[in-house]
Design a protein around this motif. Sequence first.
Motif, PDB file in Angstrom:
ATOM      1  N   THR A  15     -14.554 -51.920  30.620  1.00 34.42           N
ATOM      2  CA  THR A  15     -14.068 -51.377  31.897  1.00 34.42           C
ATOM      3  C   THR A  15     -12.619 -50.904  31.744  1.00 34.42           C
ATOM      4  O   THR A  15     -12.255 -49.839  32.219  1.00 34.42           O
ATOM      5  CB  THR A  15     -14.185 -52.443  33.001  1.00 34.42           C
ATOM      6  OG1 THR A  15     -15.569 -52.765  33.150  1.00 34.42           O
ATOM      7  CG2 THR A  15     -13.647 -51.927  34.334  1.00 34.42           C
ATOM      8  N   TRP A  16     -11.802 -51.720  31.060  1.00 28.99           N
ATOM      9  CA  TRP A  16     -10.388 -51.355  30.842  1.00 28.99           C
ATOM     10  C   TRP A  16     -10.078 -51.384  29.348  1.00 28.99           C
ATOM     11  O   TRP A  16     -10.509 -52.299  28.642  1.00 28.99           O
ATOM     12  CB  TRP A  16      -9.443 -52.344  31.535  1.00 28.99           C
ATOM     13  CG  TRP A  16      -9.615 -52.419  33.011  1.00 28.99           C
ATOM     14  CD1 TRP A  16      -9.124 -51.569  33.964  1.00 28.99           C
ATOM     15  CD2 TRP A  16     -10.333 -53.442  33.719  1.00 28.99           C
ATOM     16  NE1 TRP A  16      -9.501 -51.998  35.217  1.00 28.99           N
ATOM     17  CE2 TRP A  16     -10.249 -53.140  35.099  1.00 28.99           C
ATOM     18  CE3 TRP A  16     -11.061 -54.570  33.333  1.00 28.99           C
ATOM     19  CZ2 TRP A  16     -10.833 -53.925  36.085  1.00 28.99           C
ATOM     20  CZ3 TRP A  16     -11.657 -55.359  34.303  1.00 28.99           C
ATOM     21  CH2 TRP A  16     -11.543 -55.038  35.664  1.00 28.99           C
ATOM     22  N   LEU A  17      -9.318 -50.429  28.926  1.00 20.06           N
ATOM     23  CA  LEU A  17      -8.875 -50.363  27.537  1.00 20.06           C
ATOM     24  C   LEU A  17      -7.347 -50.327  27.548  1.00 20.06           C
ATOM     25  O   LEU A  17      -6.741 -49.455  28.181  1.00 20.06           O
ATOM     26  CB  LEU A  17      -9.437 -49.102  26.872  1.00 20.06           C
ATOM     27  CG  LEU A  17      -8.965 -48.777  25.454  1.00 20.06           C
ATOM     28  CD1 LEU A  17      -9.384 -49.860  24.481  1.00 20.06           C
ATOM     29  CD2 LEU A  17      -9.541 -47.435  24.999  1.00 20.06           C
ATOM     30  N   VAL A  18      -6.725 -51.311  26.893  1.00 21.33           N
ATOM     31  CA  VAL A  18      -5.256 -51.385  26.854  1.00 21.33           C
ATOM     32  C   VAL A  18      -4.823 -51.173  25.408  1.00 21.33           C
ATOM     33  O   VAL A  18      -4.866 -52.105  24.594  1.00 21.33           O
ATOM     34  CB  VAL A  18      -4.748 -52.740  27.394  1.00 21.33           C
ATOM     35  CG1 VAL A  18      -3.226 -52.794  27.371  1.00 21.33           C
ATOM     36  CG2 VAL A  18      -5.257 -52.961  28.814  1.00 21.33           C
ATOM     37  N   GLY A  24       2.452 -49.509  28.117  1.00 19.42           N
ATOM     38  CA  GLY A  24       2.217 -49.525  29.562  1.00 19.42           C
ATOM     39  C   GLY A  24       0.972 -48.797  30.035  1.00 19.42           C
ATOM     40  O   GLY A  24       0.781 -48.620  31.236  1.00 19.42           O
ATOM     41  N   VAL A  25       0.110 -48.376  29.116  1.00 22.15           N
ATOM     42  CA  VAL A  25      -1.056 -47.573  29.493  1.00 22.15           C
ATOM     43  C   VAL A  25      -2.291 -48.462  29.680  1.00 22.15           C
ATOM     44  O   VAL A  25      -2.537 -49.370  28.889  1.00 22.15           O
ATOM     45  CB  VAL A  25      -1.341 -46.509  28.396  1.00 22.15           C
ATOM     46  CG1 VAL A  25      -2.687 -45.826  28.610  1.00 22.15           C
ATOM     47  CG2 VAL A  25      -0.220 -45.481  28.368  1.00 22.15           C
ATOM     48  N   VAL A  26      -3.047 -48.195  30.754  1.00 22.68           N
ATOM     49  CA  VAL A  26      -4.366 -48.813  30.938  1.00 22.68           C
ATOM     50  C   VAL A  26      -5.359 -47.678  31.121  1.00 22.68           C
ATOM     51  O   VAL A  26      -5.209 -46.853  32.020  1.00 22.68           O
ATOM     52  CB  VAL A  26      -4.410 -49.733  32.171  1.00 22.68           C
ATOM     53  CG1 VAL A  26      -5.823 -50.301  32.363  1.00 22.68           C
ATOM     54  CG2 VAL A  26      -3.399 -50.863  32.048  1.00 22.68           C
ATOM     55  N   PRO A 390      -4.852 -54.959  35.564  1.00 21.90           N
ATOM     56  CA  PRO A 390      -5.577 -55.884  34.683  1.00 21.90           C
ATOM     57  C   PRO A 390      -4.681 -56.583  33.661  1.00 21.90           C
ATOM     58  O   PRO A 390      -4.963 -57.716  33.259  1.00 21.90           O
ATOM     59  CB  PRO A 390      -6.619 -54.994  34.000  1.00 21.90           C
ATOM     60  CG  PRO A 390      -6.163 -53.593  34.190  1.00 21.90           C
ATOM     61  CD  PRO A 390      -5.355 -53.571  35.440  1.00 21.90           C
ATOM     62  N   VAL A 391      -3.584 -55.942  33.240  1.00 23.05           N
ATOM     63  CA  VAL A 391      -2.692 -56.586  32.263  1.00 23.05           C
ATOM     64  C   VAL A 391      -1.938 -57.741  32.918  1.00 23.05           C
ATOM     65  O   VAL A 391      -1.765 -58.810  32.327  1.00 23.05           O
ATOM     66  CB  VAL A 391      -1.734 -55.565  31.608  1.00 23.05           C
ATOM     67  CG1 VAL A 391      -0.753 -56.250  30.667  1.00 23.05           C
ATOM     68  CG2 VAL A 391      -2.537 -54.516  30.838  1.00 23.05           C
TER      69      VAL A 391
END
Length: 443
Positions: A15-18, A24-26, A390-391
């Motif tokens: 769902t999320w890729l960090v 600082g990117v999601v 999310p982070v």
Amino acid sequence: MPTPTTPLDLLLLPTWLVPVEPAGVVLKEHGVGIKDGRIVFIGPRQQALKFTATETRELPDMLLSPGLINAHGHAAMTLFRGMADDLPLMTWLEQHIWPAEAKWVDEDFVRDGTNLAIAEQLKGGITCFSDMYFFPKIASECVHKSGIRAQIAIPILDFPIPGASNPDESLRQAVELFADLKFHPRIKIAFGPHAPYTVGDENLEKIRVIADELDAAIHMHVHETAFEVHQAVEQHAERPIARLARLGLLSPRFQAVHMTQISDDDLAMLVESNSSVIHCPESNLKLASGFCPVERLWQAGVNVAIGTDGAASNNDLDLLGETRTAALLAKAVAGSATALDAHRALRMATLNGARALGIESDTGSIEVGKAADLVAFDLSGMAQQPIYDPVSQLIYATGRDCVKHLWVAGKHLLDDRRLTRLDEQQLGATARSWGERISGHTH
């Protein structure tokens, strides 16, 4: 960049890729394509689905991040976990740990303790760790078999240690192991002079010469307590970091562990030499050793990584928990709520660790060309809701029990919380048996 006609080994759809880099990117609804253990594709889900892959993993409600990097520890000391708690550093070392090591540490102890530590770290989202302990060849064999990535720092002290009768023997072992493992894809050998108070100038100079020749890292406990610095000034009229600078040890390959005491001059030396600092907040808190001024270092441009230290002084190898402690402590020490925000804290636990260990071209961020060292955190739990960032949820509201999957160089080492190469029940039984022997009780 491969075309969709190139078959992938593995396609991950979180769902999320960090990625951590850029900072600082999601990325939401993106996929990561992996071939031959490397990341070959990062892009939107719809684009990712055009690829054929041997295995496709849907990771709903999961955050995919680079694997965590534990930049300092003593793996086999898991077998001393909780043995001598609530004591000051020198009492803990001199009256409890050193005598226990002299009595118990042998090849079997190191093998069993290191395997236990590797299992705990994999289950906690750690894909790479730095180890500094006795019988390093045994530790490197454990790393090789388990599939994890590691830096093995060979311990060197001025007196005999388990497995080496003098510092020259330790150095010889280090050089041999360096040569043996020079081309190993997952293991790096470093030199580990224990601390300024246990290694004299002559041996430090030998280490510097050999490390320079081999282009190897030097990993060392430095400025762990105010007492250590005060004693050095009293005895030698010189702060330990100034002594290391004078001897030529500080460099981009130098890893200064702890650094709870930092003057303006100390900071200038760290900046000028481009040395890394490895912060171990929970061990420092538990031993009342002091606080590393992380925000001050960061703002000055020093690379700060994070480590758990050994389980004997922490008492866990939980880097996610350590990172949360680091973020909270950095704010208190700096007197600023904006110090070490969640995204920077994650960077400290990933890419900064890779930089400290000299492996940032291989790992530490999710970028095309890097090794697929990845961890999937499950954020579907009630305690993570609702999710705005999310982070932030990962750092401030998530425990290591949310680690669901982990890959090192594309190999699935943790599948739905289960270790794929290590037997947890066997490790637990072995650890309990050591505990009974060491405590003198048998059941």
